[in-house]
Design a protein around this motif. Structure first.
Motif, mmCIF file in Angstrom:
data_model
loop_
_atom_site.group_PDB
_atom_site.id
_atom_site.type_symbol
_atom_site.label_atom_id
_atom_site.label_comp_id
_atom_site.label_asym_id
_atom_site.label_seq_id
_atom_site.Cartn_x
_atom_site.Cartn_y
_atom_site.Cartn_z
ATOM 1 N N LEU A 191 0.842 -1.202 0.000
ATOM 2 C CA LEU A 191 0.000 0.000 0.000
ATOM 3 C C LEU A 191 0.878 1.254 0.000
ATOM 4 C CD1 LEU A 191 -2.800 1.425 0.346
ATOM 5 C CD2 LEU A 191 -2.422 1.223 2.818
ATOM 6 N N GLY A 192 1.876 1.295 0.865
ATOM 7 C CA GLY A 192 2.776 2.446 0.917
ATOM 8 C C GLY A 192 3.516 2.661 -0.389
ATOM 9 N N ALA A 193 3.919 1.567 -1.020
ATOM 10 C CA ALA A 193 4.655 1.678 -2.280
ATOM 11 C C ALA A 193 3.783 2.279 -3.377
ATOM 12 C CB ALA A 193 5.177 0.305 -2.700
ATOM 13 N N MET A 250 -7.696 4.205 -0.757
ATOM 14 C CA MET A 250 -7.509 2.769 -0.974
ATOM 15 C C MET A 250 -7.954 1.968 0.248
ATOM 16 S SD MET A 250 -4.106 2.260 -3.309
ATOM 17 C CE MET A 250 -3.028 3.386 -2.452
ATOM 18 N N LEU A 251 -7.666 2.475 1.449
ATOM 19 C CA LEU A 251 -8.139 1.794 2.660
ATOM 20 C C LEU A 251 -9.667 1.783 2.698
ATOM 21 C CD1 LEU A 251 -5.601 3.103 5.313
ATOM 22 C CD2 LEU A 251 -5.841 0.741 4.495
ATOM 23 N N TYR A 252 -10.265 2.916 2.343
ATOM 24 C CA TYR A 252 -11.728 2.984 2.303
ATOM 25 C C TYR A 252 -12.284 2.012 1.263
ATOM 26 C CZ TYR A 252 -16.470 4.458 1.480
ATOM 27 O OH TYR A 252 -17.828 4.449 1.321
ATOM 28 N N ILE A 302 -5.225 -6.217 -0.550
ATOM 29 C CA ILE A 302 -4.216 -6.573 -1.551
ATOM 30 C C ILE A 302 -4.789 -6.461 -2.963
ATOM 31 C CG2 ILE A 302 -4.531 -9.096 -1.638
ATOM 32 C CD1 ILE A 302 -1.180 -7.183 -1.586
ATOM 33 N N LEU A 303 -6.089 -6.722 -3.113
ATOM 34 C CA LEU A 303 -6.716 -6.576 -4.428
ATOM 35 C C LEU A 303 -6.793 -5.109 -4.845
ATOM 36 C CD1 LEU A 303 -9.592 -9.227 -4.186
ATOM 37 C CD2 LEU A 303 -7.347 -9.462 -5.277
ATOM 38 N N VAL A 304 -7.138 -4.235 -3.910
ATOM 39 C CA VAL A 304 -7.203 -2.796 -4.212
ATOM 40 C C VAL A 304 -5.812 -2.262 -4.532
ATOM 41 C CG1 VAL A 304 -7.661 -0.527 -3.174
ATOM 42 C CG2 VAL A 304 -9.343 -2.369 -2.956
ATOM 43 N N VAL A 305 -4.810 -2.712 -3.793
ATOM 44 C CA VAL A 305 -3.430 -2.284 -4.063
ATOM 45 C C VAL A 305 -3.004 -2.740 -5.460
ATOM 46 C CG1 VAL A 305 -1.021 -2.695 -3.395
ATOM 47 C CG2 VAL A 305 -2.710 -2.091 -1.652
ATOM 48 N N TRP A 306 -3.368 -3.961 -5.836
ATOM 49 C CA TRP A 306 -3.014 -4.458 -7.174
ATOM 50 C C TRP A 306 -3.725 -3.651 -8.260
ATOM 51 C CZ3 TRP A 306 0.827 -6.748 -9.282
ATOM 52 C CH2 TRP A 306 0.731 -7.257 -10.565
ATOM 53 N N ILE A 307 -4.991 -3.324 -8.029
ATOM 54 C CA ILE A 307 -5.716 -2.492 -8.995
ATOM 55 C C ILE A 307 -5.006 -1.149 -9.151
ATOM 56 C CG2 ILE A 307 -7.838 -1.163 -9.392
ATOM 57 C CD1 ILE A 307 -9.392 -3.520 -8.156
#
Length: 191
Positions: free
Chosen positions: A34-36, A77-79, A102-107
């Protein structure tokens, strides 16, 4: 492997979602990812703003500070992960927040790749890059629908797509009212 995963995300997104969930990464790895993407997205936004100003010869003033952009991106993204997990469970889904994250981060990572391509197109064909924006918005909704279905084990994509759109617009209205209520965004005045 990364290139294959990116291409498979566009060809078979539910398969990729199941693969990412099956990795069962520790929460620290999910938050590192997420940070990246927060940092990458903010840096790319600032670079795109500078490049747009250079290509179009429009003075946009000083570039936007990337730190607040990164923090807002992270909060969104957290929301999104929370909403994906919560609303899906309300309709009988079985997905967890950790997997939604992890899915939202990948998107977001896929959107960053799309934005890089869009920036390259903007250099040579500024007007065509507008179509790239529309394509990225379409890709966002499509991936959210596919990944939400995979996360919760839903089969009917139409219902999932309707839910994704309803939550998106409902959230936008709620946040808009909150921003207006707290004076963060000024109330529009008639001309």
């Amino acid at each position: 492997m990364l290139t294959t995963l990116v291409l498979r995300s566009l060809q078979a997104p539910r398969e990729v979602a199941r693969f990412l969930i099956a990795l069962d990464l520790p929460m620290s790895a999910r938050f590192t990812a997420l940070g990246a993407v927060m940092a990458l997205s903010a840096a790319l936004g600032t670079a795109a703003e500078l490049l747009f100003s250079f290509v179009t010869k429009v003075d946009l003033g000083p570039p936007t500070n990337p730190l607040p952009m990164a923090l807002v991106q992270g909060a969104l993204m957290l929301y999104a992960a929370g909403a994906m997990a919560f609303f899906g469970r309300q309709f009988g889904g079985t997905g967890r927040f950790a997997d939604a994250l992890i899915l939202v981060v990948w998107i977001e990572f896929l959107l960053i790749l799309g934005q890089v391509a869009q920036i390259l197109v903007m250099v040579f064909f500024p007007l065509v890059s507008v179509l790239g924006t529309l394509a990225l918005i379409g890709m966002l909704f499509w991936l959210l629908t596919q990944f939400t279905a995979a996360l919760h084990g839903f089969d009917t994509l139409f219902k999932v797509a309707f839910g994704v759109i309803a939550v998106f617009f409902g959230s936008a209205m709620l946040f808009g009212m909150l921003l207006l209520s707290f004076g963060i965004v000024p109330v529009p005045t008639p001309l």
